[in-house]
Structures are given as C-alpha cells and as structure tokens.
Design an enzyme around this catalytic site. Structure first.
Site, PDB file in Angstrom:
ATOM      1  N   HIS A   1       0.816  -1.482   0.029  1.00  0.00           N
ATOM      2  CA  HIS A   1      -0.021  -0.130  -0.358  1.00  0.00           C
ATOM      3  C   HIS A   1       1.074   1.374  -0.240  1.00  0.00           C
ATOM      4  O   HIS A   1       0.395   2.171   0.075  1.00  0.00           O
ATOM      5  CB  HIS A   1      -0.783   0.182   1.093  1.00  0.00           C
ATOM      6  CG  HIS A   1      -0.573   0.101   2.674  1.00  0.00           C
ATOM      7  ND1 HIS A   1      -0.186  -1.062   2.808  1.00  0.00           N
ATOM      8  CD2 HIS A   1      -0.011   1.433   3.249  1.00  0.00           C
ATOM      9  CE1 HIS A   1       0.562  -0.501   4.484  1.00  0.00           C
ATOM     10  NE2 HIS A   1       0.657   0.903   4.606  1.00  0.00           N
TER      11      HIS A   1
ATOM     12  N   ASP B   1       8.440  -7.091   8.401  1.00  0.00           N
ATOM     13  CA  ASP B   1       6.927  -6.739   7.980  1.00  0.00           C
ATOM     14  C   ASP B   1       7.226  -5.703   6.796  1.00  0.00           C
ATOM     15  O   ASP B   1       6.231  -4.847   6.710  1.00  0.00           O
ATOM     16  CB  ASP B   1       6.213  -6.289   9.095  1.00  0.00           C
ATOM     17  CG  ASP B   1       4.997  -5.860   9.275  1.00  0.00           C
ATOM     18  OD1 ASP B   1       4.088  -6.533   8.986  1.00  0.00           O
ATOM     19  OD2 ASP B   1       4.840  -4.838   9.904  1.00  0.00           O
TER      20      ASP B   1
ATOM     21  N   HIS C   1       7.940  -3.020   2.193  1.00  0.00           N
ATOM     22  CA  HIS C   1       7.801  -1.222   2.681  1.00  0.00           C
ATOM     23  C   HIS C   1       9.932  -0.155   1.838  1.00  0.00           C
ATOM     24  O   HIS C   1       9.244   0.359   0.535  1.00  0.00           O
ATOM     25  CB  HIS C   1       7.078  -0.609   3.096  1.00  0.00           C
ATOM     26  CG  HIS C   1       5.883  -1.533   3.384  1.00  0.00           C
ATOM     27  ND1 HIS C   1       5.165  -1.817   2.468  1.00  0.00           N
ATOM     28  CD2 HIS C   1       5.190  -1.595   5.134  1.00  0.00           C
ATOM     29  CE1 HIS C   1       3.843  -1.968   3.309  1.00  0.00           C
ATOM     30  NE2 HIS C   1       3.441  -2.064   4.378  1.00  0.00           N
TER      31      HIS C   1
ATOM     32  N   LYS D   1       8.432   0.283  15.545  1.00  0.00           N
ATOM     33  CA  LYS D   1       7.447  -0.001  16.129  1.00  0.00           C
ATOM     34  C   LYS D   1       7.838   0.982  17.455  1.00  0.00           C
ATOM     35  O   LYS D   1       8.330   1.145  17.643  1.00  0.00           O
ATOM     36  CB  LYS D   1       6.752  -1.263  16.538  1.00  0.00           C
ATOM     37  CG  LYS D   1       6.144  -1.260  15.694  1.00  0.00           C
ATOM     38  CD  LYS D   1       5.517  -2.825  15.751  1.00  0.00           C
ATOM     39  CE  LYS D   1       4.151  -2.903  14.779  1.00  0.00           C
ATOM     40  NZ  LYS D   1       3.431  -2.025  13.819  1.00  0.00           N
TER      41      LYS D   1
HETATM   42  P1  NAP Z   1      -7.835  -9.948  10.351  1.00  0.00           P
HETATM   43  O1  NAP Z   1      -8.423  -9.053  11.154  1.00  0.00           O
HETATM   44  O2  NAP Z   1      -7.277 -11.342  11.229  1.00  0.00           O
HETATM   45  O3  NAP Z   1      -8.709 -10.564   9.173  1.00  0.00           O
HETATM   46  C1  NAP Z   1      -8.374 -12.018   8.713  1.00  0.00           C
HETATM   47  C2  NAP Z   1     -10.122 -12.346   8.394  1.00  0.00           C
HETATM   48  O4  NAP Z   1      -9.800 -13.781   7.910  1.00  0.00           O
HETATM   49  C3  NAP Z   1     -11.306 -12.184   9.219  1.00  0.00           C
HETATM   50  O5  NAP Z   1     -12.366 -11.273   9.290  1.00  0.00           O
HETATM   51  C4  NAP Z   1     -11.272 -13.859   9.624  1.00  0.00           C
HETATM   52  O6  NAP Z   1     -12.754 -13.943   9.834  1.00  0.00           O
HETATM   53  C5  NAP Z   1     -10.632 -14.053   8.484  1.00  0.00           C
HETATM   54  N1  NAP Z   1     -10.869 -15.266   8.089  1.00  0.00           N
HETATM   55  C6  NAP Z   1      -9.465 -16.676   9.346  1.00  0.00           C
HETATM   56  N2  NAP Z   1      -9.795 -17.690   8.949  1.00  0.00           N
HETATM   57  C7  NAP Z   1     -11.247 -17.872   8.343  1.00  0.00           C
HETATM   58  C8  NAP Z   1     -11.716 -19.041   7.509  1.00  0.00           C
HETATM   59  N3  NAP Z   1     -11.872 -20.381   7.964  1.00  0.00           N
HETATM   60  N4  NAP Z   1     -13.008 -19.253   6.926  1.00  0.00           N
HETATM   61  C9  NAP Z   1     -12.898 -17.673   6.410  1.00  0.00           C
HETATM   62  N5  NAP Z   1     -12.687 -16.188   6.925  1.00  0.00           N
HETATM   63  C10 NAP Z   1     -11.679 -16.306   7.606  1.00  0.00           C
HETATM   64  O7  NAP Z   1      -6.895  -9.166   9.262  1.00  0.00           O
HETATM   65  P2  NAP Z   1      -6.513  -8.362   8.850  1.00  0.00           P
HETATM   66  O8  NAP Z   1      -6.021  -7.044   9.716  1.00  0.00           O
HETATM   67  O9  NAP Z   1      -7.540  -7.793   8.387  1.00  0.00           O
HETATM   68  O10 NAP Z   1      -5.060  -8.468   7.980  1.00  0.00           O
HETATM   69  C11 NAP Z   1      -5.689  -9.107   6.857  1.00  0.00           C
HETATM   70  C12 NAP Z   1      -4.695  -9.639   5.389  1.00  0.00           C
HETATM   71  O11 NAP Z   1      -3.825  -8.526   5.711  1.00  0.00           O
HETATM   72  C13 NAP Z   1      -3.558 -10.211   6.387  1.00  0.00           C
HETATM   73  O12 NAP Z   1      -2.468 -10.561   5.246  1.00  0.00           O
HETATM   74  C14 NAP Z   1      -2.580  -9.519   7.138  1.00  0.00           C
HETATM   75  O13 NAP Z   1      -1.422  -9.048   7.178  1.00  0.00           O
HETATM   76  C15 NAP Z   1      -2.808  -7.898   5.566  1.00  0.00           C
HETATM   77  N6  NAP Z   1      -2.580  -6.707   6.192  1.00  0.00           N
HETATM   78  C16 NAP Z   1      -3.435  -6.315   7.374  1.00  0.00           C
HETATM   79  C17 NAP Z   1      -2.756  -4.928   7.519  1.00  0.00           C
HETATM   80  C18 NAP Z   1      -4.173  -3.976   8.284  1.00  0.00           C
HETATM   81  O14 NAP Z   1      -4.065  -2.711   8.680  1.00  0.00           O
HETATM   82  N7  NAP Z   1      -5.038  -4.727   9.550  1.00  0.00           N
HETATM   83  C19 NAP Z   1      -2.802  -3.842   6.621  1.00  0.00           C
HETATM   84  C20 NAP Z   1      -1.180  -4.848   5.745  1.00  0.00           C
HETATM   85  C21 NAP Z   1      -1.221  -5.779   5.532  1.00  0.00           C
HETATM   86  P3  NAP Z   1     -13.841 -13.606  11.382  1.00  0.00           P
HETATM   87  O15 NAP Z   1     -13.458 -12.751  11.485  1.00  0.00           O
HETATM   88  O16 NAP Z   1     -14.547 -14.877  10.879  1.00  0.00           O
HETATM   89  O17 NAP Z   1     -12.481 -14.991  12.665  1.00  0.00           O
END
Ligand code: NAP
Length: 487
Positions: free
Chosen positions: A177, A234, A239, A338
């Site tokens: 991003h 990370d 980045h 961090k």
């Molecule tokens: P998150 O909040 O843990 O969301 C992951 C999602 O996957 C949750 O909604 C979870 O559903 C779903 N999930 C997990 N197991 C599943 C299954 N068996 N079947 C269906 N759905 C399932 O993670 P996130 O922060 O959004 O991050 C998502 C990705 O983006 C990761 O790879 C992370 O490293 C990357 N990322 C995130 C950010 C950020 O700011 N958050 C920034 C850069 C990159 P449930 O809610 O039901 O558990």
C-alpha cells in the site's frame, strides 16, 4: 463526473476483518461515490459470520461511520452504495460453502472478477483452489494478495507457486500500500519529468539516502501475528525496499507496468548481499522496552498478556549498498520501528557538500542540500537550499531555506492509497504491484540478514518505547560520519 469503468464483481475474502473494514470498504465507498466504480458493480463480502444482506449492510454502515474521515459519511451516498453490497458465507476449510458465491458470480459470467484476499497468506492457496474447483476463475479474473507473502524466500515461493497454479502472473496483484501513496508516485514524477534532477541523481552528487518508516504505535493486540514477522519482514523487505527501488532505479523506457518493474528488479538484484562481518557492522535489531507514548506509560514488547519469550525485532536499522554504476559508494540507510517517538515516514536525499566555500567561517554555516520526501503523517516534498539572509552585514550571512514542491490540492477528499490501488486493479494496471521476481529478489537479500540474526551475529538491543530507537542505530550511521535526519 469521473471516468466510468467497466462493471466488475469484487469479492473480499476476510471481508469482516480489520483491513477490510478499516481500509477496503472506505476506499470502495469513495470510489463508488466519486463515480470510479460503476453502480452496477458488486462488492461481495465473504465472511464466516452467518448473516443476511441487510445485517451485513448495517455492519458496513457502522464501520464506515467509524473509519471514514469526519463528515465523509453521507446517508444518501451510502443508500446508493448499499445497493452494491452483498454477503456470502464462506469458511475456507469448507469447499462446499463457496456455492453462494458461485450463484452470485455466474449471474454475470462476462464480468471482470476481482478477488481480494484480505486474509492470512496461509489461506491464499486454498481460496484460489476453491475458486478454481467452482470454475469461478475466468480470463477476466484478477487476484489481489495482501502482504506478507511468506516469511522468507522459500515460504514465499510456496505461496506463489500455489496461487500460480490457478492464476497467470499477469492476473496476480501483490499489493504494497505504500506504493499507492501520491507522494510515492510523485518520486517518479519528480525524477523523470524534471531535467534539473537528472544530472544530480547519482554517486557524483548524492552523498547518501535515508529511508525511515517509524510508527508510534506498538503491536496493539496483534502480538501473535507480529511476532511471526518483525520489523525486517513486516516493513523493510517490502515497504522500505520498494521506496529504495523508486529512488534508485534507472529511468524506465515508459510507464508500462513491466518497464517500471524491470527497472525496480534490477535495483533489487544489485543490492550487495551482506557477509557475516557486514551484518555485524551494518545492521541493528532491537526490541522496545516499556516507556511512554503520547504521555502515557506503555509496556514493553515482552510484557503483557499472551506474550512469550521472543527474539523478534521491533526495530531494524541497516546500511544498504547498491553495486551498480550509479550508486557505487552511496549508502542507503534504512530504519523502521514500532513504538518510536513519533509516526514518521520519509525519504531524505542528502546531496554532497559544495567542494569549496567562499563564505565566512570556512563555509561551516553551509548545510548540504537535501530533498525531503515526507510520506507520513503528512505527504510533502521539500528541497532544502542555502540562501542569503537579507541585510547589510559586512560578511554575507547564509540560512537554510525550504523550497516546497507541493501541489495545492483542490480535491474535496484526498484519495487514500487503497483507493488508488483498488482502482488500478479495476483498471487492470499492475504498475504499482509487485511482480514475482521483485518479491523473490527482495527476499533473497533479506534472507541473508535474517539468517545472520537467527545465528545471533548481531545482538538484540533494547530501546525505550517513545524514543528514536537504540543508540546502536545512531552509532551505525555515526561510524560513517553522518547522522539521522531528525537528530
Ligand atoms: P484479520 O482482522 O484477522 O482478518 C482476517 C479475516 O479472515 C477475518 O475476517 C477472519 O474471519 C477471516 N478468516 C480467518 N479464517 C477464516 C476461515 N477459515 N474462513 C473464512 N474466513 C476466515 O486480519 P486483517 O488485519 O484484516 O489482515 C488481513 C491480511 O491483510 C493479513 O494478511 C494481513 O497481514 C494483511 N494486512 C493487514 C493490514 C491491516 O492494517 N490490518 C495491513 C497490511 C496488510 P473471522 O472474523 O470470522 O475470524
């Protein structure tokens, strides 16, 4: 009214996760309201939570109100946006659960299909496999992969090989991003549309480059996730490497995706691989200890509930050398951490000192020219130059002045990086996404350092939360007779 794109179906896997609610939905809301996303396009959220479409829309509304900037939520716009929202209940472990998605997508078999995998990378392969088994991948399909793609070259290969079984490389959009930020793209505009920088952009004129990505937040309840990765995996491997590439790359022959990516990968392949002695002298890793952030006491990385012993770094600083003609002898100093004193992401290009001073005090009052490209918290570009202090003093007195290169923004709302990147996926423009060879070249370089750290070649340092990192980082750059930009 802006351009209207072809109608597409965007499916967000992990659609009720943090990233989806905090970044993707607000970005899609803006794209839709601003006319970049056709009103017929559908945004399909895949979640495990059992719910109706109406319940899903209610949740999206609440989340938009929470995460959109103040006053950006508009009830009428949301009522239109709501018509584009759909939910399907999918558990990645249950292949049968994809039937609802199949039903929705096959209503419009010719549409472009964007699959945004906003999930842990462990699921990338199985989601792609299920999409393939349900015959939901067409030549008009694209898949967006969130970082991190693996934790080293080998694991990233496993993930990529799995996804490549079902999608062509040209259909894969590996997102970083940082590249969606306007100022990051402006690096290319600055370098390749201004003649004045052309003769200056090399080892003859540039002394060194600093790239900093500092966060004031800690791991914020994501200790388990973060501990698997750390600052190097990370932040630095992706980045900071991408920012370094944009500063260091040769001019591409066009803005075509592969022209730009060809030049970036050449930089990554020119990074000097570190020897054990280099790792010892040119890298610093550290963990934050307790301290204070915004005036409040905060615990250290190894304190708090669910925390275990760990050798994961929350801070990394490195001197990187690029072995090619343009950059021979020009160090790139990188650091990311961090719980730092302040949230601050910037690239600073230090030009060489003038060869001889004709001014008083042997020119000690003269500072090097600097180009400061700030990415966070504010996006801006400044060129620092020397100038005469007006007045009649006998000896000419000089001061440093800043030339601001920012374009006034006449936009109601400044697009977020995810808006830009999602729109590029909709437009099938992969320029700002990482190609497989880029990811692999970056891992190849980073793996050597990570392996050296695993062997304890360089000890883990500590820094108090709310500071600029460990003193070892100051020494790293001081050894070369330089200092960090904010010191
Ligand atoms: P998150 O909040 O843990 O969301 C992951 C999602 O996957 C949750 O909604 C979870 O559903 C779903 N999930 C997990 N197991 C599943 C299954 N068996 N079947 C269906 N759905 C399932 O993670 P996130 O922060 O959004 O991050 C998502 C990705 O983006 C990761 O790879 C992370 O490293 C990357 N990322 C995130 C950010 C950020 O700011 N958050 C920034 C850069 C990159 P449930 O809610 O039901 O558990």
């Amino acid at each position: 009214m802006n351009e209207i794109k072809s109608v597409c179906d965007i499916t967000i896997f992990g659609g009720h996760g943090d990233l989806a609610f905090r970044k993707l939905m607000p970005a899609l809301y803006h794209l839709s309201s601003d006319g970049y996303l056709d009103a017929e396009s559908r945004i399909i959220t895949a979640t495990r939570d059992q719910m109706t479409n109406e319940e899903h829309c209610d949740i999206v509304k609440l989340k938009l109100q929470e995460f959109l900037p103040e006053k950006a939520f508009d009830k009428d716009k949301f009522d239109r946006f709501k018509k584009q929202l759909h939910v399907v209940i999918i558990d990645f472990f249950d292949d049968e659960s994809y039937s609802g998605l199949k039903e929705l997508l096959t209503m419009y078999p010719q549409r472009d299909r964007i699959n945004y995998l906003s999930t842990a990378p462990d699921f990338f392969g199985s989601i792609c496999k299920s999409l393939s088994q349900w015959e939901l991948i067409t030549p008009q399909s694209r898949v967006v992969l969130e970082k991190p793609i693996g934790r080293d070259l080998e694991s990233s290969r496993v993930i990529n090989v799995e996804v490549l079984k079902y999608f062509e490389e040209s259909q894969i959009y590996r997102i970083d991003h940082y590249l969606g930020k306007d100022t990051v793209q402006n690096i290319m505009a600055l370098r390749f549309s201004n003649r004045i920088f052309m003769p200056l952009w090399d080892a003859n004129n540039i002394d060194h480059v600093q790239i900093t990505v500092a966060e004031s937040v800690g791991v914020e309840g994501r200790w388990g996730y973060y501990d698997e990765y750390g600052a190097m995996r990370d932040m630095v491997q992706n980045h900071l490497m991408q920012l370094l590439c944009l500063v260091a790359m040769e001019p591409p022959c066009s803005l075509e995706a592969d022209s730009v990516r060809d030049e970036k990968v050449k930089v990554l392949r020119s990074l000097r691989l570190m020897s054990a002695a280099d790792i010892e002298q040119k890298t610093v890793r550290a963990q934050y200890a307790s301290g204070s952030s915004n005036g409040e006491a905060v615990p250290g990385y190894l304190e708090g509930e669910g925390v275990e012993e760990s050798t994961t770094e929350t801070f990394a600083a490195l001197r990187v050398d690029i072995d090619n003609w343009r950059w021979n002898g020009v160090p790139f100093y990188l650091r990311s951490g961090k719980r730092m004193r302040q949230r601050n992401s910037e690239i600073v290009i230090y030009f060489k000192m003038i060869p001889h001073s004709i001014f008083a005090n042997k020119g000690k009052c003269i500072s090097q020219n600097k180009l400061v490209i700030s990415l966070q918290p504010k996006e801006s570009i400044h060129l620092q130059l020397m100038n005469k202090i007006p007045g009649l003093s006998e000896q000419m007195r000089l001061q440093q002045v800043e030339l601001e290169l920012n374009t006034p923004l006449n936009m109601e709302h400044k697009p977020d990086a995810y808006e830009r990147l999602l729109l590029d996926v909709i437009r099938s423009n992969p320029t700002l996404f990482m190609r497989l060879d880029e990811v692999e070249a970056a891992w190849k370089w980073a793996d050597v350092i990570l392996e050296g750290w695993a062997e304890d070649i360089v000890p883990m340092k500590s820094y108090s939360a709310g500071t600029d990192g460990p003193s070892a980082a100051v020494q790293l750059i001081a050894r070369d007779g330089r200092s960090w930009h904010d010191e």
